[in-house]
Design a protein around this motif. Structure first.
Motif, PDB file in Angstrom:
ATOM      1  N   THR A  20      13.594  23.024 -46.098  1.00  0.00           N
ATOM      2  CA  THR A  20      12.243  22.822 -45.603  1.00  0.00           C
ATOM      3  C   THR A  20      11.835  24.030 -44.766  1.00  0.00           C
ATOM      4  O   THR A  20      12.677  24.798 -44.311  1.00  0.00           O
ATOM      5  CB  THR A  20      12.159  21.549 -44.741  1.00  0.00           C
ATOM      6  OG1 THR A  20      13.063  21.678 -43.631  1.00  0.00           O
ATOM      7  CG2 THR A  20      12.520  20.324 -45.551  1.00  0.00           C
ATOM      8  N   VAL A  21      10.533  24.187 -44.593  1.00  0.00           N
ATOM      9  CA  VAL A  21      10.032  25.291 -43.779  1.00  0.00           C
ATOM     10  C   VAL A  21       9.121  24.724 -42.691  1.00  0.00           C
ATOM     11  O   VAL A  21       8.438  23.725 -42.901  1.00  0.00           O
ATOM     12  CB  VAL A  21       9.262  26.333 -44.624  1.00  0.00           C
ATOM     13  CG1 VAL A  21      10.171  26.941 -45.682  1.00  0.00           C
ATOM     14  CG2 VAL A  21       8.032  25.702 -45.263  1.00  0.00           C
ATOM     15  N   PRO A  22       9.117  25.342 -41.520  1.00  0.00           N
ATOM     16  CA  PRO A  22       8.250  24.855 -40.450  1.00  0.00           C
ATOM     17  C   PRO A  22       6.803  25.288 -40.654  1.00  0.00           C
ATOM     18  O   PRO A  22       6.531  26.430 -41.005  1.00  0.00           O
ATOM     19  CB  PRO A  22       8.844  25.507 -39.192  1.00  0.00           C
ATOM     20  CG  PRO A  22       9.471  26.775 -39.698  1.00  0.00           C
ATOM     21  CD  PRO A  22       9.980  26.456 -41.074  1.00  0.00           C
ATOM     22  N   VAL A  23       5.897  24.357 -40.469  1.00  0.00           N
ATOM     23  CA  VAL A  23       4.462  24.633 -40.501  1.00  0.00           C
ATOM     24  C   VAL A  23       3.813  23.828 -39.386  1.00  0.00           C
ATOM     25  O   VAL A  23       4.042  22.621 -39.277  1.00  0.00           O
ATOM     26  CB  VAL A  23       3.825  24.248 -41.851  1.00  0.00           C
ATOM     27  CG1 VAL A  23       2.322  24.508 -41.814  1.00  0.00           C
ATOM     28  CG2 VAL A  23       4.461  25.013 -43.003  1.00  0.00           C
ATOM     29  N   ARG A  24       3.050  24.484 -38.557  1.00  0.00           N
ATOM     30  CA  ARG A  24       2.305  23.790 -37.503  1.00  0.00           C
ATOM     31  C   ARG A  24       0.821  23.897 -37.819  1.00  0.00           C
ATOM     32  O   ARG A  24       0.285  24.987 -38.004  1.00  0.00           O
ATOM     33  CB  ARG A  24       2.597  24.409 -36.135  1.00  0.00           C
ATOM     34  CG  ARG A  24       1.665  23.911 -35.031  1.00  0.00           C
ATOM     35  CD  ARG A  24       2.072  24.385 -33.667  1.00  0.00           C
ATOM     36  NE  ARG A  24       3.243  23.655 -33.191  1.00  0.00           N
ATOM     37  CZ  ARG A  24       3.641  23.643 -31.919  1.00  0.00           C
ATOM     38  NH1 ARG A  24       2.980  24.325 -31.006  1.00  0.00           N
ATOM     39  NH2 ARG A  24       4.715  22.961 -31.567  1.00  0.00           N
ATOM     40  N   LEU A  25       0.154  22.753 -37.873  1.00  0.00           N
ATOM     41  CA  LEU A  25      -1.285  22.712 -38.103  1.00  0.00           C
ATOM     42  C   LEU A  25      -1.988  22.358 -36.801  1.00  0.00           C
ATOM     43  O   LEU A  25      -1.688  21.324 -36.191  1.00  0.00           O
ATOM     44  CB  LEU A  25      -1.636  21.676 -39.167  1.00  0.00           C
ATOM     45  CG  LEU A  25      -1.175  21.967 -40.598  1.00  0.00           C
ATOM     46  CD1 LEU A  25      -1.598  20.829 -41.518  1.00  0.00           C
ATOM     47  CD2 LEU A  25      -1.738  23.282 -41.099  1.00  0.00           C
ATOM     48  N   LEU A  26      -2.899  23.213 -36.386  1.00  0.00           N
ATOM     49  CA  LEU A  26      -3.761  22.929 -35.245  1.00  0.00           C
ATOM     50  C   LEU A  26      -5.169  22.716 -35.771  1.00  0.00           C
ATOM     51  O   LEU A  26      -5.679  23.528 -36.548  1.00  0.00           O
ATOM     52  CB  LEU A  26      -3.753  24.095 -34.245  1.00  0.00           C
ATOM     53  CG  LEU A  26      -2.420  24.406 -33.558  1.00  0.00           C
ATOM     54  CD1 LEU A  26      -2.616  25.547 -32.557  1.00  0.00           C
ATOM     55  CD2 LEU A  26      -1.850  23.186 -32.856  1.00  0.00           C
ATOM     56  N   ASP A  50       2.210  29.132 -32.533  1.00  0.00           N
ATOM     57  CA  ASP A  50       3.431  29.897 -32.725  1.00  0.00           C
ATOM     58  C   ASP A  50       3.331  30.611 -34.071  1.00  0.00           C
ATOM     59  O   ASP A  50       2.288  30.575 -34.740  1.00  0.00           O
ATOM     60  CB  ASP A  50       4.679  29.014 -32.613  1.00  0.00           C
ATOM     61  CG  ASP A  50       4.744  27.926 -33.675  1.00  0.00           C
ATOM     62  OD1 ASP A  50       4.052  28.046 -34.718  1.00  0.00           O
ATOM     63  OD2 ASP A  50       5.481  26.950 -33.483  1.00  0.00           O
ATOM     64  N   LYS A  51       4.416  31.243 -34.483  1.00  0.00           N
ATOM     65  CA  LYS A  51       4.374  32.056 -35.700  1.00  0.00           C
ATOM     66  C   LYS A  51       4.211  31.223 -36.965  1.00  0.00           C
ATOM     67  O   LYS A  51       3.959  31.773 -38.048  1.00  0.00           O
ATOM     68  CB  LYS A  51       5.641  32.907 -35.793  1.00  0.00           C
ATOM     69  CG  LYS A  51       6.927  32.090 -35.951  1.00  0.00           C
ATOM     70  CD  LYS A  51       8.147  32.994 -36.030  1.00  0.00           C
ATOM     71  CE  LYS A  51       9.437  32.180 -36.219  1.00  0.00           C
ATOM     72  NZ  LYS A  51      10.624  33.072 -36.305  1.00  0.00           N
ATOM     73  N   TRP A  93      -0.775  30.537 -47.353  1.00  0.00           N
ATOM     74  CA  TRP A  93       0.685  30.642 -47.447  1.00  0.00           C
ATOM     75  C   TRP A  93       1.295  30.676 -46.063  1.00  0.00           C
ATOM     76  O   TRP A  93       0.779  31.335 -45.158  1.00  0.00           O
ATOM     77  CB  TRP A  93       1.070  31.905 -48.212  1.00  0.00           C
ATOM     78  CG  TRP A  93       0.789  31.811 -49.679  1.00  0.00           C
ATOM     79  CD1 TRP A  93      -0.423  31.961 -50.297  1.00  0.00           C
ATOM     80  CD2 TRP A  93       1.735  31.533 -50.706  1.00  0.00           C
ATOM     81  NE1 TRP A  93      -0.299  31.796 -51.646  1.00  0.00           N
ATOM     82  CE2 TRP A  93       1.027  31.534 -51.941  1.00  0.00           C
ATOM     83  CE3 TRP A  93       3.103  31.294 -50.723  1.00  0.00           C
ATOM     84  CZ2 TRP A  93       1.647  31.300 -53.161  1.00  0.00           C
ATOM     85  CZ3 TRP A  93       3.733  31.066 -51.935  1.00  0.00           C
ATOM     86  CH2 TRP A  93       3.002  31.066 -53.148  1.00  0.00           C
ATOM     87  N   MET A  94       2.392  29.962 -45.909  1.00  0.00           N
ATOM     88  CA  MET A  94       3.138  29.976 -44.649  1.00  0.00           C
ATOM     89  C   MET A  94       4.629  29.868 -44.965  1.00  0.00           C
ATOM     90  O   MET A  94       5.048  28.913 -45.629  1.00  0.00           O
ATOM     91  CB  MET A  94       2.685  28.820 -43.739  1.00  0.00           C
ATOM     92  CG  MET A  94       3.454  28.728 -42.428  1.00  0.00           C
ATOM     93  SD  MET A  94       3.321  30.214 -41.403  1.00  0.00           S
ATOM     94  CE  MET A  94       1.573  30.189 -40.969  1.00  0.00           C
ATOM     95  N   ASN A  95       5.381  30.844 -44.536  1.00  0.00           N
ATOM     96  CA  ASN A  95       6.835  30.856 -44.749  1.00  0.00           C
ATOM     97  C   ASN A  95       7.207  30.681 -46.216  1.00  0.00           C
ATOM     98  O   ASN A  95       8.146  29.964 -46.568  1.00  0.00           O
ATOM     99  CB  ASN A  95       7.506  29.786 -43.888  1.00  0.00           C
ATOM    100  CG  ASN A  95       7.361  30.068 -42.404  1.00  0.00           C
ATOM    101  OD1 ASN A  95       7.399  31.222 -41.978  1.00  0.00           O
ATOM    102  ND2 ASN A  95       7.175  29.029 -41.616  1.00  0.00           N
ATOM    103  N   GLY A  96       6.436  31.352 -47.069  1.00  0.00           N
ATOM    104  CA  GLY A  96       6.736  31.335 -48.495  1.00  0.00           C
ATOM    105  C   GLY A  96       6.289  30.113 -49.244  1.00  0.00           C
ATOM    106  O   GLY A  96       6.600  29.957 -50.423  1.00  0.00           O
TER     107      GLY A  96
END
Length: 228
Positions: A36-42, A86-87, A215-218
């Motif tokens: 899994t990859v981290p994704v933060r939605l604001l 964050d990134k 795209w986020m973290n691939g």
């Protein structure tokens, strides 16, 4: 359950290339063992051009500790969003960002508010009903740029357009002109107009871009904008 028409719309977007719905997944078939990859939605909504904090209770909120704090206005929102970013962050919105606005924004047809939101890093927003307060033509001008047809350019010069995408998958033309249909189909990106027209025949021609992919973290993350 997704309707057949909405499935066609999603397929058209794939072939071509707020609520705000989200769908994410790898390009190829799902690998159940994949990491899994981290994704933060604001997300934010109902900004209504409030570049300055609203007066009275509208400018306050109760935080997670139960304390009443000052909130609202560009400075507060920018500071709070920066603290949460964050990134792995994507910033989105659910509409009513403009319209029914105080004079500080309305005097310039909400261009200052849209510029602020772009600088904030909003990447996509569903349209709300208030995005249409000055009509469809004015919304397109806000999206793509140009001077106001009556009041002309603001003191800042010709408006360059929003830095983020406005989305409205359920905003449809009843009887689009040839030019309007061409512009609508172009929102899907490169593709065969005849094939797109066939895929959309049971749904309708969207008057606004219906989807956006970031795209986020691939990982591609799809957003579908809906106005309610």
């Amino acid at each position: 359950m997704m309707s057949r028409s909405l499935k066609r719309l999603a397929l058209a977007g794939a072939l071509a290339g707020s609520g705000l719905a989200l769908a994410a997944g790898p390009v190829q078939a799902v690998d159940r063992s994949a990491r899994t990859v981290p994704v933060r939605l604001l997300a934010l909504n109902d900004f209504h051009g409030n570049l300055e904090p609203p007066t009275g209770s509208s400018g306050r909120m109760v935080d997670e500790t139960g304390a009443t704090v000052e909130a609202g206005g560009a400075a507060y929102i920018a500071t709070h969003m920066a603290q949460l970013t964050d990134k792995n962050t994507l910033k989105v919105a659910q509409g009513d960002l403009i319209g029914a606005s105080p004079l500080i924004s309305a005097a310039y047809h909400d261009e200052p508010s849209v510029e602020f939101l772009g600088r904030l890093g909003v990447t996509a927003s569903a349209v709300g009903n208030h995005e249409f307060d000055e009509g469809y033509g004015e919304l397109r001008r806000i999206m793509y740029g140009g001077c106001h047809p009556v009041d002309g350019c603001s003191p800042a010069g010709q408006w360059k357009g929003a830095r983020y995408d406005y989305l409205g998958a359920n905003v449809l033309f009843k009887q689009p002109t040839g030019t309007a249909e061409k512009q609508a189909l172009a929102a899907f990106g490169a593709g065969n107009p005849a094939s797109l027209r066939s895929l959309l025949k049971d749904y309708g021609i969207p008057a606004l871009p219906p989807v956006a992919v970031r795209w986020m973290n691939g990982v591609p993350i799809g957003f579908i904008g809906l106005v309610t």
